[in-house]
Design an enzyme around this catalytic site. Structure first.
Site, short mmCIF file in Angstrom:
data_model
loop_
_atom_site.label_atom_id
_atom_site.label_comp_id
_atom_site.label_asym_id
_atom_site.label_seq_id
_atom_site.Cartn_x
_atom_site.Cartn_y
_atom_site.Cartn_z
N HIS A 9 0.82 -1.21 0.00
CA HIS A 9 0.00 0.00 0.00
C HIS A 9 0.85 1.26 0.00
O HIS A 9 2.05 1.24 0.32
CB HIS A 9 -0.91 0.01 1.24
CG HIS A 9 -0.14 0.03 2.52
ND1 HIS A 9 0.44 1.17 3.04
CD2 HIS A 9 0.19 -0.97 3.39
CE1 HIS A 9 1.07 0.89 4.16
NE2 HIS A 9 0.93 -0.41 4.40
N GLU A 83 -1.98 -6.89 7.77
CA GLU A 83 -0.61 -6.83 8.27
C GLU A 83 -0.46 -7.55 9.62
O GLU A 83 -1.45 -7.77 10.34
CB GLU A 83 -0.19 -5.35 8.41
CG GLU A 83 1.25 -5.11 8.83
CD GLU A 83 2.29 -5.70 7.89
OE1 GLU A 83 2.30 -6.93 7.72
OE2 GLU A 83 3.11 -4.92 7.36
#
Length: 216
Positions: A9, A83
């Protein structure tokens, strides 16, 4: 064979400030949005069939920007690709927490193996669902790096924001073709789906290779 493009990202304020963010849902900043717009500009073109992301907003927004720019259908999110949970380190300065907890042994941290296991299982399932397709996935720096390390057996440096890595999955065979925009020639590995764990990693992989602290 299913080709997976794994994009980290774009930048967030936690990234800019050098804070652990992990499973915290931190949005993109303006730099991160700019990185999303150019994420595929300097890599060989691929005819992507669909785009997905982890369920955290910074990954979802990055995927949405890329998909709109590249006219790629968006196929939702995959929670197993969020994550790592950094536990007590979440929201705290990387350098400070690494000094307090050598080896990133933060209280409440998710294990290295757990991250690799769920990432590998997610890609295996997606490969079965999308055989012969090119699937672009926006996920996270530590998760991508640990999965690539598991497949290649290498201790890798930090994955920069907005960069593309490529993994091919065909049945039980895995091959890494690109790491953070650089084409590589690692050999393919065959890993039975009934083997647990698929890719065994030790905790030294948790910190990126090199001297700079990771800002994952």
């Amino acid at each position: 064979m299913t080709l997976f493009g794994l994009v980290r990202h774009g930048q967030t304020e936690y990234n800019r400030q050098g804070l652990f963010q992990g499973s915290s849902d931190v949005p993109l900043n303006e730099t991160g949005r700019e990185q999303a717009h150019v994420a595929l500009d300097t890599v060989p073109p691929v005819d992507w069939d669909l785009a997905m992301s982890s369920s955290l907003s910074r990954a979802e927004e990055t995927a949405r920007i890329i998909a709109e720019d590249q006219d790629i259908p968006v196929a939702g999110t995959e929670p197993r690709l969020v994550e790592i949970d950094w536990g007590a380190a979440e929201g705290n300065p990387v350098a400070e927490m690494e000094e307090r907890y050598p080896g990133r042994a933060f209280p409440g941290r998710e294990t290295t193996q757990s991250v690799v296991d769920r990432a590998a299982e997610a890609l295996e399932d997606l490969a079965e669902q999308h055989p012969g397709k090119n699937v672009l996935i926006v996920a996270h720096g530590t998760l991508i790096r640990l999965l690539l390390s598991g497949v290649t057996g290498e201790h890798l440096p930090s994955i920069p924001n907005g960069t593309l890595s490529l993994i091919e999955v065909e049945g039980e065979t895995w091959r890494v073709r690109m790491v953070a925009g650089d084409e590589v020639a690692f050999p393919a590995v065959t890993v039975p789906r009934d083997r647990s764990p698929r890719f065994a990693l030790e905790d030294h992989h948790l910190r990126p290779q090199g001297l700079e602290p990771a800002r994952d």
